[in-house]
Write a protein that holds these residues in place. Structure first.
Motif: not given
Ligand code: MG
Ligand code: ADP
Length: 313
Positions: A40-42, A80-82, A156-159
Motif C-alpha cells: 500500500k505505502s509503496t 505519509p504514514e506515521g 492519506l497513508d493509514e490515517p
Molecule cells: Mg504502509
C-alpha cells in the motif's frame, strides 16, 4: 483522473508491487486495503512521485509523474504514514513552512494557512509545539500539511493508525468532509474503516490487486453462497457422507468439537439455495441429531479474507 498503468516496484529481487493497474476518477474516495506488507505505502509513494517505480506509468490529469513531475505533484497532497516530522515547530509554523515549500503565493499565504488550521480543527493548538500534541492532533497536523496548496487529490497513508476510538471517529468524519472537495486515496488494513468511508475499494495482497469494487459489491460477491452453522450429535460420524447425498452442498467444514460431544459444522451451499429444510430431513434419516442450526452472516471481513485467500492460490 489518476491512471496507474502496470506499476511494478522491485527492491533488489523482492517485488513490493507487482504489475498493478487501476484508474481513479475525480471525486472518488478510494480505499487501498490490504494486510501489512501488501504494498500500500509503496503504491502511494509511487503515485505521489516520492519513490520511482521500476516499471509502468502513473498519469495524473494527463501528466506523467516521471516526465512532468512538477505538474503532476502540484495536484497532490500527501500525508505519509506515521507521525509528522518537524516536531520542534509549532502547528502554525509547520503549516507556514509547508506553504513555503509548496510555494503558496506570499500575499495569500497568511490567509490560506489560517483557513487550513480552521478546517483541520487546529485553531486552539496553533501555538503549541507539535511534539507536545496528542497523537490525534498530530494526525490533524499531518492532514493540514497535506492540504496546503489546495491539491485536488489527497493521498492519506493509514490515517487512523495509532488513534483512540474517539480520534478515529473524528478523523474519519474529517476525511468524509474533505471527500466533498477532493479526490481521496487512503490506505488501511481495517476493512470496516474502508467500507465506511470509501465508495471504491482496491484490495491488494503481496503486491497484487485481488479485487476492485464497491464495498457493497464486494460483500455480495462472497455472500451469495448460503452458509449455515449446524451443531450436531453424530455418534456414527455420518456428517462426512452427507455431502454426497445432498447435491446442493459445496462444502462441509468442521468448526469445533464441543465438550459435550457435539460438533459444529459450517455447511456451504450453492448460490442462493436455502438448504435448511433438506438438511433437517437428511440428517434425521442418517440419525444425526441437530442441536442448533443458524445462518452464517458473511461480513465484509469474511469477504476480505476470502478474496485474500483466493488471491494467494
Ligand atoms: Mg504502509
Ligand atoms: P504496506 O504499506 O502495505 O504495509 P509496503 O508498501 O510498506 O506495504 O511494503 C511492501 C513490501 O515492500 C514489504 O514486503 C516491504 O518489506 C517491502 N519494502 C518496502 N520498502 C522497502 C525498502 N525501502 N527496501 C526494501 N523493501 C521494502
Amino acid at each position: 483522473m489518476i491512471e496507474v498503468k502496470n506499476i511494478t516496484k522491485k527492491y533488489g529481487k523482492a517485488v513490493a508491487v507487482d504489475n498493478i493497474s487501476f484508474n481513479i476518477e475525480d471525486g472518488e474516495i478510494v480505499g487501498l486495503l490490504g494486510p501489512n506488507g501488501a504494498g500500500k505505502s509503496t503504491t502511494m509513494n509511487i503515485i505521489t512521485g516520492f519513490i520511482e517505480q521500476t516499471e509502468g506509468d502513473v498519469i495524473i490529469d494527463g501528466y506523467n509523474t516521471l516526465k512532468k513531475p512538477k505538474k503532476a505533484k502540484k495536484e497532490i497532497g500527501y500525508m505519509p504514514e506515521g507521525v509528522p516530522l518537524y516536531t520542534d515547530l509549532t502547528v502554525k509554523e509547520f503549516v507556514n513552512y509547508m506553504a513555503e515549500i509548496k510555494q503558496v503565493n506570499k500575499k495569500e499565504r497568511k490567509e490560506k494557512v489560517e483557513k487550513i488550521i480552521e478546517k483541520t480543527g487546529l485553531k486552539d493548538v496553533e501555538k503549541k509545539l507539535i511534539k507536545n500534541l496528542s497523537r490525534g492532533y498530530k494526525q490533524r497536523v499531518s492532514m493540514a500539511g497535506a492540504l496546503v496548496g489546495e491539491p485536488k487529490i489527497l493521498i492519506l497513508d493509514e490515517p487512523t493508525v495509532g488513534l483512540d476510538p474517539k480520534q478515529i471517529t473524528e478523523i474519519r468524519s474529517m476525511i468524509k468532509e474533505l471527500g466533498k472537495e477532493h479526490t481521496i486515496i487512503l490506505s488501511s488494513h481495517i476493512l470496516s474503516e474502508v467500507s465506511q468511508i470509501c465508495n471504491k475499494v482496491i484490495i491488494i495482497n503481496k503486491g497484487k490487486i485481488v479485487a476492485i469494487d464497491t464495498p457493497e459489491n464486494l460483500e455480495n460477491r462472497v455472500t451469495k453462497n448460503n452458509c449455515i452453522y449446524v451443531t450436531v450429535e453424530d455418534k456414527e460420524n455420518k456428517v462426512d457422507e452427507i455431502k454426497d447425498k445432498i447435491e446442493e452442498i459445496e462444502k462441509i467444514e468442521l468448526v469445533e468439537e464441543n465438550e459435550d460431544g457435539t460438533k459444529q459444522y459450517l455447511i456451504e451451499a450453492e448460490k442462493d439455495k436455502d438448504i435448511r429444510k433438506t438438511i433437517f430431513a437428511e440428517f434425521a434419516k442418517e440419525n444425526i441429531t441437530i442441536f442448533e442450526m443458524k445462518k452464517a452472516d458473511t461480513t465484509l471481513e469474511d469477504a476480505f479474507m476470502k478474496l485474500i485467500e483466493g488471491g494467494n492460490k
